[in-house]
Design a protein around this motif. Sequence first.
Motif, PDB file in Angstrom:
ATOM      1  N   ILE A 177      -3.875 -16.986  10.288  1.00  0.00           N
ATOM      2  CA  ILE A 177      -3.526 -16.051  11.361  1.00  0.00           C
ATOM      3  C   ILE A 177      -2.230 -16.469  12.047  1.00  0.00           C
ATOM      4  O   ILE A 177      -1.308 -15.662  12.216  1.00  0.00           O
ATOM      5  CB  ILE A 177      -4.675 -15.969  12.388  1.00  0.00           C
ATOM      6  CG1 ILE A 177      -5.897 -15.305  11.758  1.00  0.00           C
ATOM      7  CG2 ILE A 177      -4.244 -15.221  13.644  1.00  0.00           C
ATOM      8  CD1 ILE A 177      -7.193 -15.574  12.503  1.00  0.00           C
ATOM      9  N   ASN A 180       0.834 -16.165   9.822  1.00  0.00           N
ATOM     10  CA  ASN A 180       1.260 -14.763   9.728  1.00  0.00           C
ATOM     11  C   ASN A 180       2.058 -14.344  10.965  1.00  0.00           C
ATOM     12  O   ASN A 180       3.088 -13.672  10.858  1.00  0.00           O
ATOM     13  CB  ASN A 180       0.052 -13.845   9.562  1.00  0.00           C
ATOM     14  CG  ASN A 180      -0.461 -13.814   8.133  1.00  0.00           C
ATOM     15  OD1 ASN A 180       0.052 -14.504   7.266  1.00  0.00           O
ATOM     16  ND2 ASN A 180      -1.481 -13.023   7.889  1.00  0.00           N
ATOM     17  N   LEU A 181       1.574 -14.741  12.142  1.00  0.00           N
ATOM     18  CA  LEU A 181       2.268 -14.369  13.382  1.00  0.00           C
ATOM     19  C   LEU A 181       3.635 -15.038  13.473  1.00  0.00           C
ATOM     20  O   LEU A 181       4.620 -14.409  13.883  1.00  0.00           O
ATOM     21  CB  LEU A 181       1.413 -14.745  14.594  1.00  0.00           C
ATOM     22  CG  LEU A 181       0.100 -13.970  14.771  1.00  0.00           C
ATOM     23  CD1 LEU A 181      -0.677 -14.484  15.974  1.00  0.00           C
ATOM     24  CD2 LEU A 181       0.371 -12.474  14.930  1.00  0.00           C
ATOM     25  N   CYS A 251      -4.680 -10.359  10.158  1.00  0.00           N
ATOM     26  CA  CYS A 251      -4.911 -11.189  11.351  1.00  0.00           C
ATOM     27  C   CYS A 251      -6.086 -10.655  12.162  1.00  0.00           C
ATOM     28  O   CYS A 251      -6.976 -11.417  12.563  1.00  0.00           O
ATOM     29  CB  CYS A 251      -3.657 -11.227  12.228  1.00  0.00           C
ATOM     30  SG  CYS A 251      -2.299 -12.197  11.549  1.00  0.00           S
TER      31      CYS A 251
END
Length: 281
Positions: A177, A180-181, A251
Amino acid sequence: MPISSRCFLIQYTPIIVNSSQIEGCIITINDITQEYLLEQQHKTHEQIMLQHSKIASMGEMLVAITHQWRQPLSALLILIGMIKLNVQNSDHSDAVVENKIEEIIKIIHFMEQTLHSFKVFYQPNNEQKRVDLAEVLDEVVLIMKPIAQINTIELSFKYAKNLDYTVVLYPNYLKQIIINLVSNAKDALGEKSDLTQNSYIKILLDQNEQCYVIRVEDNGMGIQKEFISKLFCEMQTTKGENGTGNGLYLCKLLVENKLNGTIEIVSFANPTIFEVTLKKE
């Protein structure tokens, strides 16, 4: 379950006359084969998306780690050369040689730590563990820092070191997550028009009585208004042809279904901030 098999839900309801006597029972049998198959397909879809997301970032990470290792390897060669000269020169004390050896050991440990973080992240198995969120996020920074450096982005991680951030969760899902951010923030910074302003990505870890809060902040171009309502939907991208449209959707899927948390965007620009909230229980 084989294709020819069926899946049934059997419910048993007793008919109670009074508190001490059961007169009979009602048994209902429902064929839930289709629902079961759809659930299994959904789980398979989630795993495929997760692996695709990891593979998509693997090439960039390998380039980054190669770039990151050039400097420590050069330093090792220089230090070994200096040790060789010190050994040949009797005027230097053993303490000088020992200091150089300690520097070599630190560099090697750093490189080992980087390899370990990559190995753990790309392992297919995921298990719930009691972990320190600060340590998990430190590993994310270690993985992503070389990519940030290549793109001249300052990546930082801040948290209160005197507080406890222990929680039981799936650490690999949380890493995916946050990676990815951070990757999204990196891409947004690549499109930034004001190149005079230093680019940065900040990861902030905080907590309140019920929850841990992780914020990922960047000073990139921000999110355009037309994408706001569909930001966490499947097959929606803000990157045009360069995006898959599944990054933020994945996410949200992992945060809500695997970590029992929430994800939202709390600032759309100047800076852009995504916030992940995880329950302490």
